[in-house]
Each structure stands twice: as C-alpha cells, then as structure tokens.
Design a protein around this motif. Sequence first.
Motif, PDB file in Angstrom:
ATOM      1  N   GLN A   3      46.928  28.360  34.005  1.00 37.41           N
ATOM      2  CA  GLN A   3      47.999  28.881  34.851  1.00 37.41           C
ATOM      3  C   GLN A   3      47.643  28.698  36.316  1.00 37.41           C
ATOM      4  OE1 GLN A   3      48.642  32.959  33.418  1.00 37.41           O
ATOM      5  NE2 GLN A   3      50.502  32.242  32.415  1.00 37.41           N
ATOM      6  N   LEU A   4      48.623  28.312  37.108  1.00 34.54           N
ATOM      7  CA  LEU A   4      48.493  28.185  38.546  1.00 34.54           C
ATOM      8  C   LEU A   4      49.521  29.127  39.168  1.00 34.54           C
ATOM      9  CD1 LEU A   4      47.398  25.433  37.343  1.00 34.54           C
ATOM     10  CD2 LEU A   4      47.995  24.426  39.548  1.00 34.54           C
ATOM     11  N   MET A   5      49.055  30.014  40.025  1.00 32.35           N
ATOM     12  CA  MET A   5      49.944  31.010  40.608  1.00 32.35           C
ATOM     13  C   MET A   5      49.892  30.924  42.121  1.00 32.35           C
ATOM     14  SD  MET A   5      52.078  33.484  40.188  1.00 32.35           S
ATOM     15  CE  MET A   5      51.835  34.067  38.523  1.00 32.35           C
ATOM     16  N   GLU A   6      51.008  30.500  42.722  1.00 31.88           N
ATOM     17  CA  GLU A   6      51.083  30.407  44.176  1.00 31.88           C
ATOM     18  C   GLU A   6      51.539  31.732  44.783  1.00 31.88           C
ATOM     19  OE1 GLU A   6      52.894  26.422  42.612  1.00 31.88           O
ATOM     20  OE2 GLU A   6      53.002  28.563  42.137  1.00 31.88           O
ATOM     21  N   THR A   7      50.957  32.058  45.918  1.00 30.53           N
ATOM     22  CA  THR A   7      51.389  33.206  46.718  1.00 30.53           C
ATOM     23  C   THR A   7      51.292  32.822  48.188  1.00 30.53           C
ATOM     24  OG1 THR A   7      49.146  34.105  46.720  1.00 30.53           O
ATOM     25  CG2 THR A   7      50.652  34.954  45.043  1.00 30.53           C
ATOM     26  N   GLY A   8      51.891  33.647  49.032  1.00 31.46           N
ATOM     27  CA  GLY A   8      51.751  33.444  50.467  1.00 31.46           C
ATOM     28  C   GLY A   8      52.962  32.871  51.167  1.00 31.46           C
ATOM     29  N   SER A  17      52.652  30.539  61.509  1.00 30.91           N
ATOM     30  CA  SER A  17      51.703  30.070  60.502  1.00 30.91           C
ATOM     31  C   SER A  17      51.851  30.846  59.199  1.00 30.91           C
ATOM     32  CB  SER A  17      50.260  30.265  61.010  1.00 30.91           C
ATOM     33  OG  SER A  17      50.016  29.512  62.173  1.00 30.91           O
ATOM     34  N   LEU A  18      51.493  30.180  58.128  1.00 34.17           N
ATOM     35  CA  LEU A  18      51.402  30.799  56.813  1.00 34.17           C
ATOM     36  C   LEU A  18      50.206  30.202  56.098  1.00 34.17           C
ATOM     37  CD1 LEU A  18      55.099  30.758  55.497  1.00 34.17           C
ATOM     38  CD2 LEU A  18      53.773  32.787  56.086  1.00 34.17           C
ATOM     39  N   ARG A  19      49.613  30.966  55.201  1.00 35.12           N
ATOM     40  CA  ARG A  19      48.577  30.429  54.331  1.00 35.12           C
ATOM     41  C   ARG A  19      48.995  30.634  52.885  1.00 35.12           C
ATOM     42  NH1 ARG A  19      42.166  31.772  53.313  1.00 35.12           N
ATOM     43  NH2 ARG A  19      43.025  33.644  52.320  1.00 35.12           N
ATOM     44  N   LEU A  20      49.157  29.534  52.195  1.00 32.95           N
ATOM     45  CA  LEU A  20      49.486  29.577  50.773  1.00 32.95           C
ATOM     46  C   LEU A  20      48.203  29.606  49.955  1.00 32.95           C
ATOM     47  CD1 LEU A  20      52.353  26.924  50.557  1.00 32.95           C
ATOM     48  CD2 LEU A  20      52.467  29.339  51.218  1.00 32.95           C
ATOM     49  N   TYR A  80      43.931  26.546  48.697  1.00 27.74           N
ATOM     50  CA  TYR A  80      44.669  27.070  49.840  1.00 27.74           C
ATOM     51  C   TYR A  80      45.384  25.944  50.588  1.00 27.74           C
ATOM     52  CZ  TYR A  80      41.602  31.102  49.133  1.00 27.74           C
ATOM     53  OH  TYR A  80      40.923  32.157  48.587  1.00 27.74           O
ATOM     54  N   LEU A  81      46.438  26.346  51.293  1.00 30.24           N
ATOM     55  CA  LEU A  81      47.089  25.452  52.248  1.00 30.24           C
ATOM     56  C   LEU A  81      47.380  26.273  53.497  1.00 30.24           C
ATOM     57  CD1 LEU A  81      48.184  22.570  52.726  1.00 30.24           C
ATOM     58  CD2 LEU A  81      50.446  23.460  52.098  1.00 30.24           C
ATOM     59  N   GLN A  82      46.627  26.014  54.551  1.00 30.18           N
ATOM     60  CA  GLN A  82      46.873  26.649  55.838  1.00 30.18           C
ATOM     61  C   GLN A  82      47.923  25.828  56.571  1.00 30.18           C
ATOM     62  OE1 GLN A  82      45.562  29.565  57.210  1.00 30.18           O
ATOM     63  NE2 GLN A  82      47.094  29.203  58.811  1.00 30.18           N
ATOM     64  N   MET A  83      49.018  26.477  56.944  1.00 29.21           N
ATOM     65  CA  MET A  83      50.120  25.783  57.600  1.00 29.21           C
ATOM     66  C   MET A  83      50.328  26.382  58.980  1.00 29.21           C
ATOM     67  SD  MET A  83      52.789  25.403  54.422  1.00 29.21           S
ATOM     68  CE  MET A  83      53.199  27.137  54.412  1.00 29.21           C
ATOM     69  N   ASN A  84      50.102  25.578  60.001  1.00 26.44           N
ATOM     70  CA  ASN A  84      50.261  26.008  61.386  1.00 26.44           C
ATOM     71  C   ASN A  84      51.392  25.229  62.046  1.00 26.44           C
ATOM     72  OD1 ASN A  84      47.955  27.696  61.122  1.00 26.44           O
ATOM     73  ND2 ASN A  84      46.616  25.980  61.647  1.00 26.44           N
ATOM     74  N   SER A  85      51.857  25.746  63.170  1.00 22.65           N
ATOM     75  CA  SER A  85      52.920  25.084  63.938  1.00 22.65           C
ATOM     76  C   SER A  85      54.089  24.702  63.033  1.00 22.65           C
ATOM     77  CB  SER A  85      52.364  23.841  64.641  1.00 22.65           C
ATOM     78  OG  SER A  85      51.292  24.171  65.492  1.00 22.65           O
ATOM     79  N   LEU A  86      54.516  25.632  62.233  1.00 19.88           N
ATOM     80  CA  LEU A  86      55.577  25.352  61.267  1.00 19.88           C
ATOM     81  C   LEU A  86      56.883  24.980  61.957  1.00 19.88           C
ATOM     82  CD1 LEU A  86      54.676  28.055  58.658  1.00 19.88           C
ATOM     83  CD2 LEU A  86      55.009  25.633  58.147  1.00 19.88           C
ATOM     84  N   LYS A  87      57.616  24.071  61.320  1.00 20.26           N
ATOM     85  CA  LYS A  87      58.876  23.563  61.836  1.00 20.26           C
ATOM     86  C   LYS A  87      59.972  23.806  60.806  1.00 20.26           C
ATOM     87  CE  LYS A  87      56.378  19.727  64.031  1.00 20.26           C
ATOM     88  NZ  LYS A  87      56.286  18.252  64.146  1.00 20.26           N
ATOM     89  N   PRO A  88      61.224  23.832  61.230  1.00 20.10           N
ATOM     90  CA  PRO A  88      62.315  23.987  60.267  1.00 20.10           C
ATOM     91  C   PRO A  88      62.296  22.923  59.173  1.00 20.10           C
ATOM     92  CG  PRO A  88      63.118  24.391  62.478  1.00 20.10           C
ATOM     93  CD  PRO A  88      61.704  23.903  62.613  1.00 20.10           C
TER      94      PRO A  88
END
Length: 127
Positions: A3-8, A17-20, A80-88
């Motif tokens: 099982q793979l469970m994504e959160t964030g 920013s968001l971190r998945l 993990y996926l660190q997402m910075n400078s998020l855009k539409p």
Amino acid sequence: QVQLMETGGGSVQAGGSLRLSCAVTGTTIVARRMGWFRQVPGQERDGVASLGIGAGSAIYTDSVKGRFAISRDVAKNTLYLQMNSLKPEDIAMYYCAGGQIDPRAYASLQSNDYRYWGQGTQVTVSS
C-alpha cells in the motif's frame, strides 16, 4: 499487501510550499525506483519526479526543476516531494508510485515503469 498512502496535499496561494509524503507498507522503498506523478482531469498522468538507485539519481520534469525536490527516508519507508514556489499550473492530483525491486533501477518519468500506485492527494494553488 503493498500500500502507498499519500498525504500533505491541500490548498495554497501561488508562491507557497507543500510537502507531500508517501508512506509505503507491505514492501520496502529500498532497491526500487520511486516516483511522483500528477494528473489533471481529462489529461494523461505525467511524471513529475523520480528517484532511482544510487546518489544523485533524481530526475524532474522540466516545469518543476529548481522548485520541487524528491527524497526518501529509508528508516520511515516514506517518499517525499517538497514543492516550493507553487504555481496555478501545478494544480493536479498527485500520485506516488513504486517500481519492481531492482537494485539497478534508474529513475524514470514513464508510468509504465511503475507497478504500485497510491490513491492520490489533491494540490490546489490559487493565484
């Protein structure tokens, strides 16, 4: 059972920013390629970032280079996926994926190279 469970996921303003996180159970994240994909309704699922085996093996789709960073914590069996400078244009459902066990696995943004998938987590970016 694997099982793979994504959160964030969530909703942020542009520039935020968001971190998945992707918690994996039933198997190890070691010795296999791991990746993040995203999908917008009505479009194909696209590769965002991937980790192969070995240091420096991360690859990214051009649109996220310099903004996103993929990593894994072996002790927590989590990707993990660190997402910075998020855009539409980053708005999508984000999926975690894992390949078959292969100690020589290279990073890949092709969905056919993955066997296991999570259910996804939604990312929304407001302008």
